[in-house]
Design a protein around this motif. Structure first.
Motif, mmCIF file in Angstrom:
data_model
loop_
_atom_site.group_PDB
_atom_site.id
_atom_site.type_symbol
_atom_site.label_atom_id
_atom_site.label_comp_id
_atom_site.label_asym_id
_atom_site.label_seq_id
_atom_site.Cartn_x
_atom_site.Cartn_y
_atom_site.Cartn_z
ATOM 1 N N GLY A 403 0.809 -1.204 0.000
ATOM 2 C CA GLY A 403 0.000 0.000 0.000
ATOM 3 C C GLY A 403 0.846 1.259 0.000
ATOM 4 N N ALA A 404 1.913 1.267 0.797
ATOM 5 C CA ALA A 404 2.799 2.434 0.846
ATOM 6 C C ALA A 404 3.538 2.611 -0.474
ATOM 7 C CB ALA A 404 3.794 2.281 1.998
ATOM 8 N N ALA A 405 3.966 1.513 -1.090
ATOM 9 C CA ALA A 405 4.677 1.595 -2.369
ATOM 10 C C ALA A 405 3.800 2.221 -3.441
ATOM 11 C CB ALA A 405 5.139 0.204 -2.799
ATOM 12 N N GLY A 406 2.508 1.849 -3.461
ATOM 13 C CA GLY A 406 1.610 2.416 -4.459
ATOM 14 C C GLY A 406 1.172 3.828 -4.144
ATOM 15 N N ALA A 407 0.947 4.134 -2.868
ATOM 16 C CA ALA A 407 0.438 5.456 -2.490
ATOM 17 C C ALA A 407 1.499 6.536 -2.603
ATOM 18 C CB ALA A 407 -0.115 5.411 -1.069
ATOM 19 N N TYR A 408 2.734 6.216 -2.275
ATOM 20 C CA TYR A 408 3.797 7.209 -2.257
ATOM 21 C C TYR A 408 4.727 7.110 -3.467
ATOM 22 C CZ TYR A 408 2.288 7.946 2.543
ATOM 23 O OH TYR A 408 1.537 8.231 3.665
ATOM 24 N N ASN A 409 4.299 6.335 -4.488
ATOM 25 C CA ASN A 409 5.070 6.222 -5.728
ATOM 26 C C ASN A 409 6.520 5.814 -5.487
ATOM 27 O OD1 ASN A 409 2.892 6.999 -7.452
ATOM 28 N ND2 ASN A 409 3.261 9.147 -6.909
ATOM 29 N N TRP A 410 6.707 4.839 -4.639
ATOM 30 C CA TRP A 410 8.048 4.309 -4.429
ATOM 31 C C TRP A 410 8.532 3.620 -5.700
ATOM 32 C CZ3 TRP A 410 7.484 1.627 1.038
ATOM 33 C CH2 TRP A 410 7.347 2.629 2.003
ATOM 34 N N PRO A 411 9.836 3.453 -5.860
ATOM 35 C CA PRO A 411 10.343 2.721 -7.034
ATOM 36 C C PRO A 411 9.699 1.343 -7.141
ATOM 37 C CG PRO A 411 12.145 3.784 -5.872
ATOM 38 C CD PRO A 411 10.921 3.956 -5.015
ATOM 39 N N LEU A 412 9.484 0.898 -8.356
ATOM 40 C CA LEU A 412 8.739 -0.331 -8.576
ATOM 41 C C LEU A 412 9.427 -1.544 -7.958
ATOM 42 C CD1 LEU A 412 6.161 -1.303 -9.890
ATOM 43 C CD2 LEU A 412 7.420 -1.691 -12.002
ATOM 44 N N TRP A 413 10.754 -1.509 -7.871
ATOM 45 C CA TRP A 413 11.468 -2.661 -7.334
ATOM 46 C C TRP A 413 11.186 -2.873 -5.839
ATOM 47 C CZ3 TRP A 413 14.565 -1.271 -3.331
ATOM 48 C CH2 TRP A 413 15.074 0.032 -3.315
ATOM 49 N N THR A 414 10.629 -1.863 -5.172
ATOM 50 C CA THR A 414 10.315 -2.045 -3.756
ATOM 51 C C THR A 414 9.207 -3.095 -3.561
ATOM 52 O OG1 THR A 414 8.766 -0.174 -3.849
ATOM 53 C CG2 THR A 414 11.019 0.287 -3.131
ATOM 54 N N THR A 415 8.340 -3.268 -4.580
ATOM 55 C CA THR A 415 7.319 -4.308 -4.457
ATOM 56 C C THR A 415 7.945 -5.699 -4.436
ATOM 57 O OG1 THR A 415 6.994 -4.322 -6.867
ATOM 58 C CG2 THR A 415 5.573 -2.875 -5.564
ATOM 59 N N LEU A 416 9.078 -5.872 -5.123
ATOM 60 C CA LEU A 416 9.781 -7.162 -5.083
ATOM 61 C C LEU A 416 10.363 -7.408 -3.699
ATOM 62 C CD1 LEU A 416 9.635 -6.583 -8.227
ATOM 63 C CD2 LEU A 416 11.720 -7.965 -8.399
#
Length: 546
Positions: A403-416
């Motif tokens: 949720g934080a990765a999507g809401a705060y536009n973190w780099p995509l690799w953080t989802t991995l």
């Protein structure tokens, strides 16, 4: 390292079978949205197919027992239907007609800025989102002019069509361009129109037949493995080849998709379907020439011994938590692929999104095996119930991370990085469920109880996660889905702790008094099965996240 040549065909069968499914099964929801279906509708279709498995899978096993001379033909037919269904999705065209618009490219559209096209002529209907055209075609600002259009032609020409999720070079601003929309998601009032499209019903039929055949073939595969290696064989050494196929073919097909698609936002899935078809045909030919199909055992005669267990509130509560465990798993592991695609739009990640999604599968597979290997260590020190509580707590962290990765536009690799938690969530959570269900099984009915538990996890749980998660994703978006998921997981964690206080786990002495002297023989048998990995649930632990 010595390899038994007699078991080599079985290893190759596992590799080809799961390698064939890996490029398609986890991405069915992604493929559905690429074809134009909303996430909610695609999730509902997958949930329906999982519920159909509950009815059709036992029926196919019963047919195999009723016609033992045709058992091999039924198995090969199941494999063929799976391969044909999954690979034939490639021939389903995108829903809706192609939409084009020509005009001048301008920048500064909307509240946050962006790109858009000012049409020179009346474009095809169906494009969105439209913004009023301000006086300056380069430095555009949001204008609050009247939305009412007196004339359709004039109204369309005084509107600007915003390009969302596109990274436009500065050199193209104020240039005359032609935009072709090759795909999109049906939304709004026109969403109901998909019911009248043959593409929708073709995709639905192929999705259902492929999923049902895949799930059924898994059970037959495990029966084949157990019969082939014998009671003293090592099931894990055979099953791990399926994990290799699943984990390797996902990134490979993703890399090929990105390479063939180039910079296009609409991905070309032809390489994935080709990998599925080639490995699938290879598996069918291999199974037809080398694999011996054993007799499939049914559990109808054991249901009578399981009925007292089904009447216990403790077991029903256990099944409810198993369903929630499966729902959290499918939401975190499968719907994250949709959010990754949304996060990648308008960035350089979009050119490599399928490789990243394939690597997500690789991370999930790579982190599961180590935790499955150390499950016994956790079970001895914490017990199956406390391990399950720990898993629910980890789901809270996992959901919040996505949720934080999507809401705060973190780099995509953080989802991995977040998906590395799939190791303890699935590796510990599913295995603890298998072990506990084996401990509470009546003597001689462990297989039946394992089947019921697996039904709760991979059918009811996955169906609940895909249906509910798809609806929330369509309504609120990915970040809010995982925020809601984290809240529900936290409540489940608390309720699971309370349930252990109110209804403590059944102890060994209680079970011995309930089932008599045969309990000791059953316990020894279950310990042997756990060590060899031959439990039904262990055989079903396939990565089908979907």
């Amino acid at each position: 390292m010595r390899i038994n040549s007699k078991l080599l065909p079985l290893k190759l069968h596992y590799f080809c079978f799961f390698g064939c499914a890996s490029p398609i099964i986890p991405f069915l929801v992604v493929v559905g949205t690429e074809l134009g279906l909303p996430v909610s509708l695609t999730g509902a279709l997958i949930a329906a197919s999982l519920m159909m498995v509950v009815l059709l899978k036992p029926a196919i096993s019963a047919i195999s027992d009723a016609f033992p001379s045709h058992r091999r033909f039924i198995f090969l037919l199941t494999l063929t239907v799976m391969v044909a269904s999954l690979s034939s999705i490639a021939f389903i065209p995108r829903m809706g007609r192609e939409i084009r618009v020509e005009g001048v490219l301008v920048r500064g559209v909307g509240d946050g800025g962006g790109e858009g096209v000012k049409p020179e002529s009346v474009p095809d209907a169906g494009l969105g989102t439209r913004e009023p055209v301000p006086e300056d075609p380069v430095l555009l600002t949001k204008d609050d002019e009247d939305e009412e259009e007196e004339d359709q032609t004039v109204g369309e020409r005084t509107r600007l069509y915003r390009l969302e999720g596109v990274n436009i070079s500065d050199q193209l601003v104020t240039s005359n361009i032609s935009v072709w929309c090759g795909g999109g998601e049906w939304c709004g009032e026109g969403c109901g129109e998909v019911w009248w499209l043959w593409q929708f019903w073709g995709y639905t039929a192929l999705l259902h037949s492929g999923t049902i055949a895949f799930k059924t073939a898994i059970s037959i595969n495990d029966a084949i493995a157990v019969d082939t290696i014998g009671p003293d064989g090592d099931y894990g050494s055979q099953r791990v080849w399926g994990t290799f196929g699943w984990g390797l073919m996902g990134p490979l097909s993703g890399c090929l998709i990105d390479w063939c698609s180039g910079t296009s936002l609409i991905k070309d899935y032809t390489p994935a379907f080709l990998v599925c078809f080639v490995l699938g045909i290879t598996d069918v030919l291999l199974a037809a020439s080398t694999i011996k199909v054993p007799k499939m055992k049914t559990n109808i005669g054991q249901l009578k011994s399981v009925l007292p267990l089904l009447q216990q509130p403790r077991f029903l509560v256990f099944c409810a938590f198993v369903v929630l465990n499966g729902a959290f798993n499918i939401i975190a592991a499968t719907l994250v692929l949709i959010m990754q695609k949304d996060m990648a739009e308008g960035t350089w990640y979009m050119s490599h999104i399928k490789l990243i999604q394939g690597l997500t599968l690789f991370v999930q597979c790579g982190t599961e095996a180590p935790f499955m290997a150390v499950t016994n260590w956790f079970l001895r020190r914490l017990g199956a119930h406390h391990v399950t509580s720990l898993v629910f707590g980890l789901y809270v962290v996992r959901m919040l991370g996505h949720g934080a990765a999507g809401a705060y536009n973190w780099p995509l690799w953080t989802t991995l990085v977040v998906e590395m938690l799939n190791g303890p969530c699935y590796g510990l959570g599913f295995t603890a469920t298998v072990v506990y269900s084996s401990r509470i099984s009546p003597p001689g009915a462990s297989t039946t109880v394992q089947s019921l538990t697996n039904l709760c996890y991979e059918s009811f749980g996955f169906a609940l996660g895909m249906f509910g998660g798809g609806l929330i994703y369509s309504w609120l978006g990915g970040p809010w889905l995982y925020l809601v998921g984290a809240v529900v997981a936290a409540l489940t964690f608390v309720l699971h702790l309370i349930s252990q206080r109110v209804m403590p786990p059944e102890g060994e002495e209680t079970k011995k008094q309930s089932y008599g002297s045969s309990w000791e023989e059953e316990t020894e048998k279950l310990k042997t099965e756990v060590e060899e990995g031959l439990l039904t649930g262990g055989g079903e632990e396939v990565k089908e996240k979907a």
